[in-house]
Design an enzyme around this catalytic site. Structure first.
Site, mmCIF file in Angstrom:
data_model
loop_
_atom_site.group_PDB
_atom_site.id
_atom_site.type_symbol
_atom_site.label_atom_id
_atom_site.label_comp_id
_atom_site.label_asym_id
_atom_site.label_seq_id
_atom_site.Cartn_x
_atom_site.Cartn_y
_atom_site.Cartn_z
ATOM 1 N N ILE A 177 15.362 17.604 -19.073
ATOM 2 C CA ILE A 177 14.859 18.980 -19.028
ATOM 3 C C ILE A 177 15.985 19.957 -18.730
ATOM 4 O O ILE A 177 16.072 21.043 -19.328
ATOM 5 C CB ILE A 177 13.732 19.114 -17.989
ATOM 6 C CG1 ILE A 177 12.468 18.419 -18.487
ATOM 7 C CG2 ILE A 177 13.442 20.575 -17.668
ATOM 8 C CD1 ILE A 177 11.869 19.044 -19.738
ATOM 9 N N LYS A 178 16.894 19.605 -17.816
ATOM 10 C CA LYS A 178 18.018 20.495 -17.518
ATOM 11 C C LYS A 178 18.913 20.661 -18.741
ATOM 12 O O LYS A 178 19.385 21.767 -19.053
ATOM 13 C CB LYS A 178 18.843 19.958 -16.337
ATOM 14 C CG LYS A 178 20.108 20.777 -16.035
ATOM 15 C CD LYS A 178 19.786 22.228 -15.726
ATOM 16 C CE LYS A 178 21.022 23.118 -15.734
ATOM 17 N NZ LYS A 178 22.059 22.737 -14.775
ATOM 18 N N LEU A 179 19.157 19.566 -19.453
ATOM 19 C CA LEU A 179 19.956 19.659 -20.671
ATOM 20 C C LEU A 179 19.259 20.539 -21.705
ATOM 21 O O LEU A 179 19.905 21.298 -22.425
ATOM 22 C CB LEU A 179 20.213 18.267 -21.247
ATOM 23 C CG LEU A 179 21.143 17.363 -20.431
ATOM 24 C CD1 LEU A 179 21.192 15.977 -21.045
ATOM 25 C CD2 LEU A 179 22.542 17.947 -20.318
#
Length: 309
Positions: A177-179
């Protein structure tokens, strides 16, 4: 474990983001031990009441909750292992929240290493820049054992006033999700550069382009980056903001994560080329939004330093 300031907390990694996050934890009254490869970066926290550990093993010896903010897969894995790695000193049932943007594979590997030592590993990458961290308004994406997340929540919330979102049971999912978030940011930064270069070739005033883009984008982070590209304001103080090298690291991680599951990410390949181009043109130390100027290079438009006085 009681969720109160009596929790003993260790913070590993005191770059511009980590230092700001650690200060928020300390300001909320938690007992805080800190570690950084360059110990001088911990002087302000030490003066404010934090204990400075000599090595990683010592840093976590009494910690109930560990927060780390390092650079990449390599630094996270190296910090965990070895005679003085933190896994040699970690308490059983301690909760480690790693806020670093790393690959899903590395997150899975770290989760297994923590299980072998009877500890809990939580991926907790954050969304926001150092100024947002200073305000305690970062957004945290959390992946891992939900009970362990709840045990660490009081600490996480000291720097996550922007929201905490539990993504799933797997730490790898939080890193994906951060990527994804960084992919959206990086793609839009590149897009802004292309739009401004295209419109400039057609003789359209930058202010008009800015006005039109403002009708499509309302998120403050996107508009802040759009304004950087508009004004070609890519300067950053040493240790602040997000540099081209960090952006390249994240884009490479996105590509590797896509390869692992058979999902091609062609725009990430484009962004990688643009970031390498920026570095090759001496722009390594600029804010990563300088990738917007790669469109100018490709269009034959001059960079500021190339314009005639």
């Amino acid at each position: 474990m009681a969720t109160s300031p009596l929790i003993k907390v260790s913070f590993l990694g005191l770059g511009s983001m980590g230092n700001a996050m650690a200060k928020n934890i300390l300001n909320k009254g938690f007992q805080l031990t800190v570690w950084n490869r360059t110990s001088a970066k911990a002087n302000d926290l030490k003066d404010a009441g934090a204990h400075l550990a000599v090595n990683l093993r010592e840093a976590v010896a009494n910690a109930d909750v560990i927060i780390s903010c390092l650079f990449d897969d390599k630094s996270c894995l190296e910090a965990a292992q070895g005679e003085n790695g933190y896994l040699m000193g970690i308490q059983k049932n301690a909760v480690h929240v790693n806020t670093t943007t790393i690959s899903p594979n590395a997150a899975t590997q770290l989760e297994e290493l923590h299980k072998q030592h009877g500890a809990f590993y939580i991926a907790g990458p954050v969304f926001g820049r150092p100024d947002v961290a200073t305000k305690g308004q970062l957004r945290s994406f959390l992946g891992g054992n939900h009970d362990a997340i709840e045990r660490a929540r009081a600490v996480i919330e000291t720097y996550s006033g922007g929201a905490t979102i539990i993504v799933g049971d797997s730490p790898a999912q939080a890193n994906v999700i951060k990527l994804t978030g960084n992919m959206v940011l990086a793609a839009n930064i590149s897009l802004f550069g292309q739009v401004y270069a295209f419109n400039e070739r057609w003789g359209i005033d930058h202010n008009i382009t800015h006005q039109i883009l403002g009708t499509f984008y309302s998120h403050p982070s996107l508009l802040a980056y759009e304004a950087r590209v508009r004004d070609r304001n890519y300067e950053r103080s040493p240790g602040e903001g997000f540099g081209v090298e960090g952006g390249l690291k994240d884009v490479n991680t996105m590509l590797n994560a896509g390869d692992q599951v058979g999902v091609p990410l062609p725009f990430c390949s484009v962004m990688r080329e643009q970031m390498v181009t920026a570095m090759g043109n001496g722009l390594k130390d600029m804010d990563w939004s300088v990738v917007g100027d790669v469109a100018r290079l490709n269009a034959g438009l001059p960079l500021e330093s190339q314009k005639k006085k």
